[in-house]
Scaffold this motif. Structure first.
Motif, PDB file in Angstrom:
ATOM      1  N   THR A   1      87.052  50.499 -16.486  1.00 14.28           N
ATOM      2  CA  THR A   1      87.350  51.860 -15.993  1.00 14.28           C
ATOM      3  C   THR A   1      86.169  52.503 -15.116  1.00 14.28           C
ATOM      4  O   THR A   1      85.036  52.100 -15.128  1.00 14.28           O
ATOM      5  N   VAL A   2      86.709  53.023 -14.097  1.00 16.49           N
ATOM      6  CA  VAL A   2      85.715  53.642 -12.969  1.00 16.49           C
ATOM      7  C   VAL A   2      85.580  55.112 -13.393  1.00 16.49           C
ATOM      8  O   VAL A   2      86.622  55.852 -13.542  1.00 16.49           O
ATOM      9  N   CYS A   3      84.297  55.440 -13.677  1.00 15.95           N
ATOM     10  CA  CYS A   3      84.003  56.947 -13.944  1.00 15.95           C
ATOM     11  C   CYS A   3      83.247  57.461 -12.515  1.00 15.95           C
ATOM     12  O   CYS A   3      82.346  56.781 -12.058  1.00 15.95           O
ATOM     13  N   LEU A   4      83.906  58.768 -12.089  1.00 15.45           N
ATOM     14  CA  LEU A   4      83.102  59.251 -11.028  1.00 15.45           C
ATOM     15  C   LEU A   4      82.866  60.613 -10.923  1.00 15.45           C
ATOM     16  O   LEU A   4      83.786  61.324 -11.613  1.00 15.45           O
ATOM     17  N   ASN A   5      82.037  61.005 -10.417  1.00 17.24           N
ATOM     18  CA  ASN A   5      81.805  62.581  -9.909  1.00 17.24           C
ATOM     19  C   ASN A   5      81.496  62.616  -8.342  1.00 17.24           C
ATOM     20  O   ASN A   5      80.618  61.992  -7.978  1.00 17.24           O
ATOM     21  N   PRO A   6      82.525  63.317  -7.798  1.00 17.85           N
ATOM     22  CA  PRO A   6      82.286  63.175  -6.375  1.00 17.85           C
ATOM     23  C   PRO A   6      81.203  64.061  -5.674  1.00 17.85           C
ATOM     24  O   PRO A   6      80.969  64.130  -4.556  1.00 17.85           O
ATOM     25  N   GLY A   7      80.514  64.865  -6.668  1.00 17.13           N
ATOM     26  CA  GLY A   7      79.413  65.600  -6.158  1.00 17.13           C
ATOM     27  C   GLY A   7      79.880  67.061  -5.779  1.00 17.13           C
ATOM     28  O   GLY A   7      81.235  67.303  -5.833  1.00 17.13           O
ATOM     29  N   SER A   8      79.338  67.863  -5.164  1.00 18.35           N
ATOM     30  CA  SER A   8      79.732  69.178  -4.764  1.00 18.35           C
ATOM     31  C   SER A   8      79.996  69.303  -3.218  1.00 18.35           C
ATOM     32  O   SER A   8      78.999  68.823  -2.316  1.00 18.35           O
ATOM     33  N   VAL A   9      81.069  69.807  -3.064  1.00 20.51           N
ATOM     34  CA  VAL A   9      81.330  70.251  -1.776  1.00 20.51           C
ATOM     35  C   VAL A   9      80.384  71.367  -1.104  1.00 20.51           C
ATOM     36  O   VAL A   9      79.954  71.446  -0.092  1.00 20.51           O
ATOM     37  N   GLY A  10      80.650  72.524  -1.819  1.00 20.08           N
ATOM     38  CA  GLY A  10      79.740  73.695  -1.493  1.00 20.08           C
ATOM     39  C   GLY A  10      78.260  73.856  -1.888  1.00 20.08           C
ATOM     40  O   GLY A  10      77.653  74.855  -1.199  1.00 20.08           O
ATOM     41  N   GLN A  11      77.816  73.282  -2.834  1.00 20.59           N
ATOM     42  CA  GLN A  11      76.187  73.491  -3.253  1.00 20.59           C
ATOM     43  C   GLN A  11      75.935  72.140  -3.755  1.00 20.59           C
ATOM     44  O   GLN A  11      75.576  72.067  -5.084  1.00 20.59           O
ATOM     45  N   PRO A  12      75.681  71.166  -3.086  1.00 20.49           N
ATOM     46  CA  PRO A  12      74.906  69.942  -3.651  1.00 20.49           C
ATOM     47  C   PRO A  12      73.504  70.243  -4.276  1.00 20.49           C
ATOM     48  O   PRO A  12      73.067  71.043  -3.841  1.00 20.49           O
ATOM     49  N   ARG A  13      73.264  69.332  -5.228  1.00 16.67           N
ATOM     50  CA  ARG A  13      72.090  69.631  -6.142  1.00 16.67           C
ATOM     51  C   ARG A  13      71.187  68.515  -6.120  1.00 16.67           C
ATOM     52  O   ARG A  13      70.739  68.393  -7.272  1.00 16.67           O
ATOM     53  N   ASP A  14      71.760  67.311  -5.535  1.00 20.28           N
ATOM     54  CA  ASP A  14      70.697  66.058  -5.363  1.00 20.28           C
ATOM     55  C   ASP A  14      69.920  65.952  -4.580  1.00 20.28           C
ATOM     56  O   ASP A  14      69.402  64.861  -4.059  1.00 20.28           O
ATOM     57  N   GLY A  15      69.497  66.911  -3.838  1.00 20.05           N
ATOM     58  CA  GLY A  15      68.376  66.906  -2.736  1.00 20.05           C
ATOM     59  C   GLY A  15      68.990  66.767  -1.250  1.00 20.05           C
ATOM     60  O   GLY A  15      68.213  66.469  -0.336  1.00 20.05           O
ATOM     61  N   ASP A  16      70.380  66.430  -1.153  1.00 17.07           N
ATOM     62  CA  ASP A  16      70.871  66.112   0.111  1.00 17.07           C
ATOM     63  C   ASP A  16      71.718  67.342   0.249  1.00 17.07           C
ATOM     64  O   ASP A  16      72.837  67.932  -0.252  1.00 17.07           O
ATOM     65  N   SER A  17      71.550  68.166   1.276  1.00 18.62           N
ATOM     66  CA  SER A  17      72.370  69.184   1.929  1.00 18.62           C
ATOM     67  C   SER A  17      73.591  69.090   2.279  1.00 18.62           C
ATOM     68  O   SER A  17      74.448  69.930   2.254  1.00 18.62           O
ATOM     69  N   ARG A  18      74.157  67.863   2.729  1.00 19.85           N
ATOM     70  CA  ARG A  18      75.368  67.578   3.176  1.00 19.85           C
ATOM     71  C   ARG A  18      76.595  67.496   2.003  1.00 19.85           C
ATOM     72  O   ARG A  18      76.098  67.525   1.005  1.00 19.85           O
ATOM     73  N   ALA A  19      77.644  68.063   2.459  1.00 18.39           N
ATOM     74  CA  ALA A  19      78.782  68.323   1.513  1.00 18.39           C
ATOM     75  C   ALA A  19      79.046  67.015   0.967  1.00 18.39           C
ATOM     76  O   ALA A  19      79.078  66.124   1.822  1.00 18.39           O
ATOM     77  N   SER A  20      79.483  66.947  -0.216  1.00 16.71           N
ATOM     78  CA  SER A  20      79.684  65.670  -0.798  1.00 16.71           C
ATOM     79  C   SER A  20      81.208  65.480  -1.431  1.00 16.71           C
ATOM     80  O   SER A  20      81.729  66.356  -1.780  1.00 16.71           O
ATOM     81  N   PHE A  21      81.518  64.447  -1.198  1.00 14.41           N
ATOM     82  CA  PHE A  21      83.082  64.202  -1.652  1.00 14.41           C
ATOM     83  C   PHE A  21      83.210  62.630  -2.060  1.00 14.41           C
ATOM     84  O   PHE A  21      82.227  61.661  -1.741  1.00 14.41           O
ATOM     85  N   ALA A  22      84.398  62.078  -2.300  1.00 11.64           N
ATOM     86  CA  ALA A  22      84.541  60.782  -2.696  1.00 11.64           C
ATOM     87  C   ALA A  22      86.116  60.374  -1.933  1.00 11.64           C
ATOM     88  O   ALA A  22      86.936  61.266  -1.972  1.00 11.64           O
ATOM     89  N   VAL A  23      86.153  58.900  -1.946  1.00  8.24           N
ATOM     90  CA  VAL A  23      87.391  58.278  -1.665  1.00  8.24           C
ATOM     91  C   VAL A  23      87.570  57.215  -2.477  1.00  8.24           C
ATOM     92  O   VAL A  23      86.702  56.377  -2.793  1.00  8.24           O
ATOM     93  N   ILE A  24      88.749  57.125  -3.025  1.00  7.15           N
ATOM     94  CA  ILE A  24      89.157  56.075  -3.860  1.00  7.15           C
ATOM     95  C   ILE A  24      90.289  55.154  -3.121  1.00  7.15           C
ATOM     96  O   ILE A  24      91.243  55.778  -2.830  1.00  7.15           O
ATOM     97  N   ASP A  25      89.961  53.672  -3.086  1.00  6.11           N
ATOM     98  CA  ASP A  25      90.885  52.997  -2.584  1.00  6.11           C
ATOM     99  C   ASP A  25      91.754  52.412  -3.709  1.00  6.11           C
ATOM    100  O   ASP A  25      91.052  51.593  -4.572  1.00  6.11           O
ATOM    101  N   THR A  26      92.880  52.728  -3.856  1.00  3.90           N
ATOM    102  CA  THR A  26      93.833  52.246  -5.107  1.00  3.90           C
ATOM    103  C   THR A  26      93.890  50.742  -5.129  1.00  3.90           C
ATOM    104  O   THR A  26      94.222  50.186  -5.911  1.00  3.90           O
ATOM    105  N   GLU A  27      93.944  50.126  -4.099  1.00  4.91           N
ATOM    106  CA  GLU A  27      94.309  48.720  -3.618  1.00  4.91           C
ATOM    107  C   GLU A  27      93.153  47.980  -4.156  1.00  4.91           C
ATOM    108  O   GLU A  27      93.236  46.998  -4.990  1.00  4.91           O
ATOM    109  N   SER A  28      92.083  48.395  -3.887  1.00  3.07           N
ATOM    110  CA  SER A  28      90.748  47.577  -3.922  1.00  3.07           C
ATOM    111  C   SER A  28      89.944  47.895  -5.233  1.00  3.07           C
ATOM    112  O   SER A  28      89.030  47.347  -5.524  1.00  3.07           O
ATOM    113  N   TYR A  29      90.497  49.142  -5.694  1.00  5.16           N
ATOM    114  CA  TYR A  29      89.837  49.802  -6.732  1.00  5.16           C
ATOM    115  C   TYR A  29      88.484  50.071  -6.639  1.00  5.16           C
ATOM    116  O   TYR A  29      87.446  50.005  -7.674  1.00  5.16           O
TER     117      TYR A  29
END
Length: 228
Positions: A166-194
């Motif tokens: 099982t892959v568990c993920l949090n893509p982070g925040s688009v509008g208000q990141p809180r991990d010390g990185d001001s850039r918008a955060s998101f994720a991409v899942i490749d369903t073939e390579s998992y």
């Protein structure tokens, strides 16, 4: 198949547009959103409309829930003020859209059993689940049948945690990141390579900050630069 994953946009349309431009290069088949479209920043109507434009599959976040009901007492002063302002500046059509969002979604995407919630499987609106919380016991406690992919939001901090198959993920925040990185955060899942990749993208923080200071507490603008 490529799947885009976003969360915690918080009425920051500028950050959302930057993320969507990046996702366009991946040509994702679907975009999944783990909630909190509104709150904190001054573009609620534009943000909800844009999410609807791209036909993202969304769940209800705690700020979304607070907007369509009553602003939660436990929200701090800045969050309360921003959410009340968001409520006054959201169209009836987009209010209805938020009211109709489910608390969770479970769907099959390219043969992957996928679960989405803002908080947690058992408390989907407002429970924080951090990377270190996710283990085999968490999955067994949360699901009768464990999904292939579990997507959560709410923490504003991105992570990928693999437990067994099982892959568990949090893509982070688009509008208000809180991990010390001001850039918008998101994720991409490749369903073939998992495989899951956390992505970051810069956006025009100055413009959002200026608009925020005109209507909302200055501290909300300042924290964008600090990613906190």
């Amino acid at each position: 198949m490529q799947i885009g994953v976003i969360s915690d946009i918080h009425s920051n349309i500028v950050a959302l547009e930057a993320v969507l431009r990046e996702l366009e290069e991946e040509r994702p088949e679907k975009i999944l959103c783990a909630g909190d479209l509104v709150g904190y920043y001054p573009f609620p109507d534009e943000t909800v409309s844009r999410v609807r434009d791209v036909e993202a599959l969304c769940v209800l976040g705690n700020h979304d829930f607070g907007l369509i009901t009553d602003t939660p007492r436990e929200f701090n002063r800045m969050a309360k003020r921003a959410l009340d302002w968001n409520r006054r500046n959201l169209s009836e059509e987009n209010l209805v859209y938020l009211e109709e969002l489910p608390e969770t979604r479970r769907l099959i995407i390219d043969d992957l059993d996928t679960f989405i919630a803002h908080g947690s499987p058992n408390h989907p609106i407002d429970e924080y689940i951090w990377k270190e919380d996710i283990d085999e016991e968490f999955l067994n406690r949360s699901f009768e049948t464990i999904p292939d992919v579990v997507i959560l939001g709410h923490t504003h901090r991105p992570y990928v945690q693999i437990i067994g198959e099982t892959v568990c993920l949090n893509p982070g925040s688009v509008g208000q990141p809180r991990d010390g990185d001001s850039r918008a955060s998101f994720a991409v899942i490749d369903t073939e390579s998992y495989e899951v990749e956390i992505r970051r993208v810069e956006y025009e923080i100055d413009w959002v900050a200026e608009e925020t200071e005109e209507y909302l507490p200055r501290q909300l603008a300042e924290r964008l630069y600090e990613g906190r």
